[in-house]
Design an enzyme around this catalytic site. Sequence first.
Site, mmCIF file in Angstrom:
data_model
loop_
_atom_site.group_PDB
_atom_site.id
_atom_site.type_symbol
_atom_site.label_atom_id
_atom_site.label_comp_id
_atom_site.label_asym_id
_atom_site.label_seq_id
_atom_site.Cartn_x
_atom_site.Cartn_y
_atom_site.Cartn_z
ATOM 1 N N GLU A 78 -11.449 4.982 3.860
ATOM 2 C CA GLU A 78 -11.152 5.925 4.943
ATOM 3 C C GLU A 78 -12.345 6.060 5.893
ATOM 4 O O GLU A 78 -12.172 6.195 7.098
ATOM 5 C CB GLU A 78 -10.751 7.289 4.386
ATOM 6 C CG GLU A 78 -9.439 7.298 3.634
ATOM 7 C CD GLU A 78 -8.201 7.007 4.487
ATOM 8 O OE1 GLU A 78 -8.291 6.990 5.726
ATOM 9 O OE2 GLU A 78 -7.136 6.779 3.890
ATOM 10 N N TRP A 82 -5.763 1.336 10.348
ATOM 11 C CA TRP A 82 -5.684 1.218 8.898
ATOM 12 C C TRP A 82 -5.348 -0.212 8.505
ATOM 13 O O TRP A 82 -5.827 -0.715 7.492
ATOM 14 C CB TRP A 82 -4.655 2.205 8.349
ATOM 15 C CG TRP A 82 -4.635 2.214 6.861
ATOM 16 C CD1 TRP A 82 -3.603 1.846 6.056
ATOM 17 C CD2 TRP A 82 -5.708 2.580 5.980
ATOM 18 N NE1 TRP A 82 -3.964 1.966 4.743
ATOM 19 C CE2 TRP A 82 -5.259 2.415 4.663
ATOM 20 C CE3 TRP A 82 -7.004 3.022 6.182
ATOM 21 C CZ2 TRP A 82 -6.053 2.678 3.545
ATOM 22 C CZ3 TRP A 82 -7.796 3.283 5.080
ATOM 23 C CH2 TRP A 82 -7.326 3.111 3.782
ATOM 24 N N TYR A 85 0.838 -1.198 0.000
ATOM 25 C CA TYR A 85 0.000 0.000 0.000
ATOM 26 C C TYR A 85 0.876 1.253 0.000
ATOM 27 O O TYR A 85 0.663 2.177 -0.787
ATOM 28 C CB TYR A 85 -0.949 -0.026 1.207
ATOM 29 C CG TYR A 85 -1.749 1.235 1.351
ATOM 30 C CD1 TYR A 85 -2.778 1.522 0.459
ATOM 31 C CD2 TYR A 85 -1.475 2.151 2.361
ATOM 32 C CE1 TYR A 85 -3.508 2.705 0.566
ATOM 33 C CE2 TYR A 85 -2.197 3.321 2.486
ATOM 34 C CZ TYR A 85 -3.211 3.594 1.577
ATOM 35 O OH TYR A 85 -3.921 4.757 1.689
#
Length: 184
Positions: free
Chosen positions: A40, A48, A18
Site C-alpha cells: 500500500e 494498484w 487478488y
Amino acid sequence: MTKRCGWVKMNNPLYVAYHDEEWGKPLHDDQKLFELLCMETYQAGLSWETILNKRQAFREAFHFYDAQKIAQMTDADLDDLLGNPDIIRNKMKIYATRANAQAFLAVQKQFGSFNDYIWSFVDFKTIDNEILDYEEAPAKTELSETMSKALKKQGFKFVGPVCVYSFLEAAGLINDHENDCDWK
C-alpha cells in the site's frame, strides 16, 4: 454468473485473483500484514495494478518481507534496489520499507504482534460496510486518520489516511465488497 466488485480489472488475472483470494479477507499473519502494508505504501501516487504486477519482484527485492532482514538492510543495499527495473524505484519508498520494518519489529515487541496492534483499532472485528457501488466507498475515514497518526507515531512512513484505509480494506479489517459481490 460470478459477480465481482466493480473495481476489478477482469483483463488482468492478478487483479481477479487478488480480489477473489485476498482482498477483504480478515488477515492475521504478521508477515502477510507487513507485506500488504508495504504494498500500500508503494501505491501512493500509482495504480494498484502497477503494484500487483510488480509484487513478486518486490518480494524478491525485500527478502519476501522478512522484517528482520529488511530492518538490517544498509543504505548501499537499498541504493542497489534503485537500479532494479522490476520494482518502483522511488528512493523514499524504498528507504521507507526499511523504516517500516524497524517500526513493525518495535510494534511486535511492544504489543506482542502486529496483528494484535492493528486489529485493536477495530475491536478485533471486521467492520462490514454497505457498499452499493465501489465509487461510493470512502478514500479515508476517521478510523484511517486515527490509525495513520498512530502508525506515524510508531515510526512508519508513507502511511497517510488514504493508504491506511486501503490497507484496512485489503487486510479485511474493513469489508468494502459491494453488496452484490459474490465475495461479500
